[in-house]
Design an enzyme around this catalytic site. Sequence first.
Site, PDB file in Angstrom:
ATOM      1  N   LYS A 611       0.823  -1.192   0.000  1.00 17.79           N
ATOM      2  CA  LYS A 611       0.000   0.000   0.000  1.00 17.79           C
ATOM      3  C   LYS A 611       0.871   1.261   0.000  1.00 17.79           C
ATOM      4  CE  LYS A 611      -4.186  -1.730   0.157  1.00 17.79           C
ATOM      5  NZ  LYS A 611      -5.117  -1.382   1.234  1.00 17.79           N
ATOM      6  N   GLN A 671      -1.656 -12.153  10.340  1.00 17.14           N
ATOM      7  CA  GLN A 671      -1.915 -11.841   8.941  1.00 17.14           C
ATOM      8  C   GLN A 671      -0.588 -11.810   8.211  1.00 17.14           C
ATOM      9  OE1 GLN A 671      -4.321  -8.873  10.437  1.00 17.14           O
ATOM     10  NE2 GLN A 671      -2.875  -7.188  10.220  1.00 17.14           N
ATOM     11  N   ASP A 706      -3.002  -5.981   0.549  1.00 15.27           N
ATOM     12  CA  ASP A 706      -1.615  -6.379   0.845  1.00 15.27           C
ATOM     13  C   ASP A 706      -1.541  -7.492   1.885  1.00 15.27           C
ATOM     14  OD1 ASP A 706      -0.767  -3.653   3.142  1.00 15.27           O
ATOM     15  OD2 ASP A 706      -2.658  -4.667   2.750  1.00 15.27           O
ATOM     16  N   ASP A 747      -4.149  -8.262  17.445  1.00 12.47           N
ATOM     17  CA  ASP A 747      -4.898  -7.550  16.423  1.00 12.47           C
ATOM     18  C   ASP A 747      -6.114  -8.364  15.981  1.00 12.47           C
ATOM     19  OD1 ASP A 747      -4.797  -5.180  14.516  1.00 12.47           O
ATOM     20  OD2 ASP A 747      -4.879  -6.826  13.081  1.00 12.47           O
ATOM     21  N   ASN A 748      -7.290  -7.761  16.095  1.00  9.95           N
ATOM     22  CA  ASN A 748      -8.535  -8.351  15.592  1.00  9.95           C
ATOM     23  C   ASN A 748      -8.732  -9.823  15.989  1.00  9.95           C
ATOM     24  OD1 ASN A 748      -9.538  -6.053  14.262  1.00  9.95           O
ATOM     25  ND2 ASN A 748      -8.249  -6.459  12.480  1.00  9.95           N
ATOM     26  N   GLU A 776      -7.669  -6.436  20.894  1.00  7.81           N
ATOM     27  CA  GLU A 776      -8.116  -5.305  20.079  1.00  7.81           C
ATOM     28  C   GLU A 776      -9.291  -5.791  19.237  1.00  7.81           C
ATOM     29  OE1 GLU A 776      -7.864  -2.675  16.306  1.00  7.81           O
ATOM     30  OE2 GLU A 776      -7.427  -4.810  16.469  1.00  7.81           O
ATOM     31  N   LYS A 887       0.259   4.587   9.261  1.00  5.91           N
ATOM     32  CA  LYS A 887       0.331   3.173   8.868  1.00  5.91           C
ATOM     33  C   LYS A 887       0.983   3.004   7.505  1.00  5.91           C
ATOM     34  CE  LYS A 887      -3.910   1.787   9.131  1.00  5.91           C
ATOM     35  NZ  LYS A 887      -4.999   0.784   9.057  1.00  5.91           N
ATOM     36  N   TYR A 888       0.994   4.082   6.719  1.00  8.54           N
ATOM     37  CA  TYR A 888       1.469   3.957   5.338  1.00  8.54           C
ATOM     38  C   TYR A 888       2.642   4.878   5.025  1.00  8.54           C
ATOM     39  CZ  TYR A 888      -3.184   1.939   5.253  1.00  8.54           C
ATOM     40  OH  TYR A 888      -4.297   1.194   5.542  1.00  8.54           O
TER      41      TYR A 888
END
Length: 1016
Positions: A611, A671, A706, A747-748, A776, A887-888
Amino acid sequence: MAARHRPLRVYHAGAAALGPVLDGAGALAAPWRGWLETAAALGFGQVLADVRDAGEEAACAALASAAARRRLDVYLDCPPVPAAGGAGAIDWSACAPAWRERGVRGLLIRGLPQGDPGLLRERLAALRRCDDGLDLLAWTPGLSREALRGLRGMGFSHVFSSLAWWNFRSAWFMDEWHALVDSGCAVLGFPADPYGPGAAGVGVPDAEVRRRASIRALWAAATCGAGWLVPMGYERHGLDGAPHGQLDLSEDVRAANRWLARAPADDVALSPLAGADAPVAMMLRRAVGPRGRRSHLLLFNPDLLAAAAVDWPMIQSRLPDRVQRPVDGGLPATLGPGAAEVVELGPAPPVLAGPPRRRSLTAAMGAARVAIEAVEPAIEQGRFAVKRTPGEALTVSADIFMDGHDKLAADLLWRAADEQDWTRVPMAHLGNDRWEAVCRPDRVGMGHCAIEAWRDTYATFLDELRKKTDAGVDVAVEVEEVRDWMLKVLGRASQAGREMRARAEEAARGVADLSTDACLAWIRSQEAAALVQALEPREFASRSAEYPVRVERRTARFGSWYECFPRSQSGDAHRHGTFADVAARLPAIRDMGFDVLYFPPIHPIGHRNRKGRNNSLVAEPGDPGSPYAIGSEEGGHDAVHPELGTLDDFRALVGEAARHGLEIALDFAIQCSPDHPWLARHPDWFAWRADGSLRHAENPPKKYEDIVNVDFYARTTGGRAASGLWLALLDVVMFWAAEGVRVFRVDNPHTKPLPFWEWLIGQVHARHPDVVFLSEAFTRPKMMYRLAKLGFSQSYTYFTWRETRRELTDYLEEISRPPVSDFFRPNFFVNTPDINPRHLHASGRPGFLIRAALAATLSGSWGMYSGFELCEGTPMPGKEEYLDSEKYEIRARDWGRPGNIVAEIGALNRIRRDNPALHLHTGTGFLNTDNDRVLAYTRATPERDNVVLVVVNLDPHGTQGANVELPLWAFGLPDDGTLHAEDLLRGYRFDWRGKMQHVRLEPGGPYAIWRISRRS
C-alpha cells in the site's frame, strides 16, 4: 552506566556548639575530637561543621585530617551570605577551592534564592571552573516549587525534604517529594530541624511517647530518601531539643546507619500505598544499588498512643509486579503506637501449572443432602476463570441450605494449581440462606476455589436443647442421645495427635459417669465445643464444583500505555527509524508517566500489493508499506524488519526500556503479506479461492489487498487438519516471550476462531503465567466478553465512541460491576492508528484534554497513540481515519510543538500512580449534577481509604458550571458534613461543607481532580 553511590550519613554540629576548633597549641580541640569519635561510633560516614567554626584554613585542615583517620568525610555548612556582605560573612564560592585542598569533601549551601537563580548559577559555575570535585548539597526546605525547578542542572547532588514536619498523613510530603525529585537531585531527610525547633513531637510530656516519636522520626528520615542528616545530640534528646538523661537513642541511630550502609541509594523512588484515612502510613521505597533494584516497604503508625492493624493483603494488592512478598519472614499483624517498620520485598514464585484440573461434581458432592447453589462469582457456571491480581479480594458467596431445621456450617476452600492442600476460610451466614467468605490469592497463576458445607450436628443439638429447656420440657432422653453422639466423636481421636487423644480420652471417661444435669452443662461448655470443632466428622458434607480463578500480575489491571511506530522515531520523514531512535525517546515517554510502550508489528514488510500513502493501492518508490502486511524474503513473524535493526538491537531496547521503568508490548497480528515465507513452505495454511487465487483480508467496507488470510481449519492434501499453523503461531508468541516480551496486543482476535485463543493462551500461561494479552476487538459486546472469558487479560472498549454524560455513565455502569468486572478489564485507548475519533476532529486542545482525563481516571488501564499529545486530529474527509496515516508512511513530529498537552498527560499519570483508587476498573460512583455537560464521579478503593473525585466539562467549546452533590453519605456524614479536599492538579487544600457544591470549568482547564477524605 552511572556510578553507584552510597547513602549519605551526615552528623551535624551547629554553629558555635563545640567552641573553637583549635586549642591553644594549635591542635584539634577536645570537644571536636569527641564529636568525631561520637560520629564514628554511631556509624556516620560524614560530618558537617559550620564554616564560621571550621572555615579558617588551619582549623579546616586539622578537622579534615582527624576526620579522615576515623574514615569520616568533612562537609562544611555554608549559611546565607548577606547581599551586602557584613562582618563574619564568608563567601563559600571563593573559599571552596582552598577548603577542598585541605580535605573538605563537600558543602551544604543555604540561603538559596526564591526568585531568579542567576547569581547562584554564576557562583556555582565559577566554583566548578576552579574545582569540580566538591559534593554540593542544597538546603531546600521552604523553597517554592519554581525555585526547586531552577536547581536542575546547577550541579547539586542532594536536596533536603521537610519530612521532619510531616504528620505521617498529609499528602504534602509526597507533593514535595515529587518536586524535589524533579530538581534532578537525590533527596535527604532529617529527623529534627538542625537549625531550630519545629519537628513533630516536641513538648510531649510522657517520656515513652517522646521516645516513640523520636525513633519514628529517625527511621522516617533514614529511609525516605538517599540518606539523612542528624543534628548533634539527637541520640541523647531526640525531638526534645535539649540534652537530658531520659532518652538514649544511640543504638537506634546505629541501627539506622547500618541499614543505610547496606541500602541502595541511586534512583530512589517513593510511592504512597494508602490514603490519608488509612490507619498506617505506607510507602514503597525503590532504589538501585550494587545488587540491582531493591524494594522496601515503609510502615509508620501516625498514632503515638494506639496500635494500628497492618493489612498485608491490601498492601500486596497495591504493590507493583515482582514485589509481592517479604524477603525474610513476614509482616507484623499490628504496628505499635508510633512504631516504624522497614521490610524488604521481593518476588513471589509464579504458579507454573497447566489448565485447571476438574473433579466430577457427583464425586465431589458425595452425600447430597446439603445444597450449594448460586455460587458467585462464577463465570458461565465455572466454565471460565474469574480474574484477580495478587492480594485482591475474592469475595465468594452462595446459597447453602438443607432439608429440615438443622444448623449448617461451611468453608470457602482455596488452592493454587500447583498445591495439593486446600486453605479453608469459614463462611459467615448473611441471612436467607446466603453465605459469604473472602480469600486473597497471593501468587500469579491459575487457582481454584470451592465451597464445602455440612450439617453442624453439634450446633443443631445445642439449638434443640436450648429451645426445649427454655420451654420447660424434660430433655433427659435428648441428653442421652447427645452423650452417645459425643462419645462417638471423642472416639475419633485415635486418628488425632497425642495431645488431642489424651484430652478426648479424659473427656470420654468423665462424660460416661456424669448425671443428666451435669452432662447437659458439659455439653454446653467451651471444652466440649473445642473438642467437637477439632473432631467433628462434618456429617452429610457437600462440596461444590471447583471454580477456576486466574491470578494475573498487576499490569493486567493497571497501566498507562503509549503506542508508537518505531520507524517514525528518527525525527526525519526521509529516514527510517531504528530501535536506537526509539531508545532516545524513552526518557520523554517515561516522563509523561507511561509504563507500557507498545509497538505495531516490527517484522519485515511484504512487497507485493504494498500500500502507498493514505492507503492508496499503488505504492511509490520509497513508500514503507503497512507494518501489518507481515513477511518478506527477510523473514516472518519471528523476524525483525532490517531497517529497524537486529534482534540484538531489539534486546538492547527491551533492557533499556526496563531501566526507564517501561515494559515493551508487541503486536501479535495473525496476517501475512503475499511474500510471507509460510506461503512457500505451507501453502495449505492459507485460504484459496476457486480460481486458484489467494483470498485477501477484508473488514467490509475496508479491504486489505496487501494481506492474505490464513485458514485455521484448512486440510492438508491427505485430508488431515493443518494443526501445524496453530503450533507455528504458538511458537511465535513463545519466541518473543523468550526475548523478554510479556505483553502482547492482539490484532482483531474476533476474526479468528475462539477455540484457538483458548488453546493458545492456556499454553502460554502454562509456561509464562505473567504474560498479559490485550484484545483489540472492536466488535459486538458479547464477542468482546467471550474473548475476555477465554483468557485475554484486558480489552479495547467502546469508550472511544462514548461522548455524552449518559453514554459514559451507562457504559461504565456495565463494565465496572459484576458479573462483567469479574472477567473483563477495560483499557481505555483515546485513539489508535486506525481510529481518529469524530469528537477530536474539531474540538481542539480542550477536546484532547477532556478525553485524556476521562480515560486516565475512569479505567485502571488507559492508552494513547503517539501524536495525541500534540493534539493531532486531521481526518480523512468523511471518515474516522487520520489523513496521512502513519500506517502507510514515516512521520516526523516536533514533540515540543506549541499547544501540546505533554505536561497535562504527565500530571494525569502522576495522579494515577499516587492514588490506588485509580488503579482499578471498579469502584466508580457517578454523582448527581444539574448540567448534562458536566460529568462528576468518584473512584474509591474497596477499603475507601483512598477516594478521588473527578469533575469533567464535556463541552470543549464553552465554559460549563454545575452543582455537584458530594457523596457525604458514603463517608458516614450528614448532609451538612465536612469533607477535606486536596486539589491534585494545583496543590490547594480546603474543606467542603455541605453536600451541594458548585464547580465551574473552562475549556482551557476542562477537568478538576480532588482527593477527598474525612480528615486532612
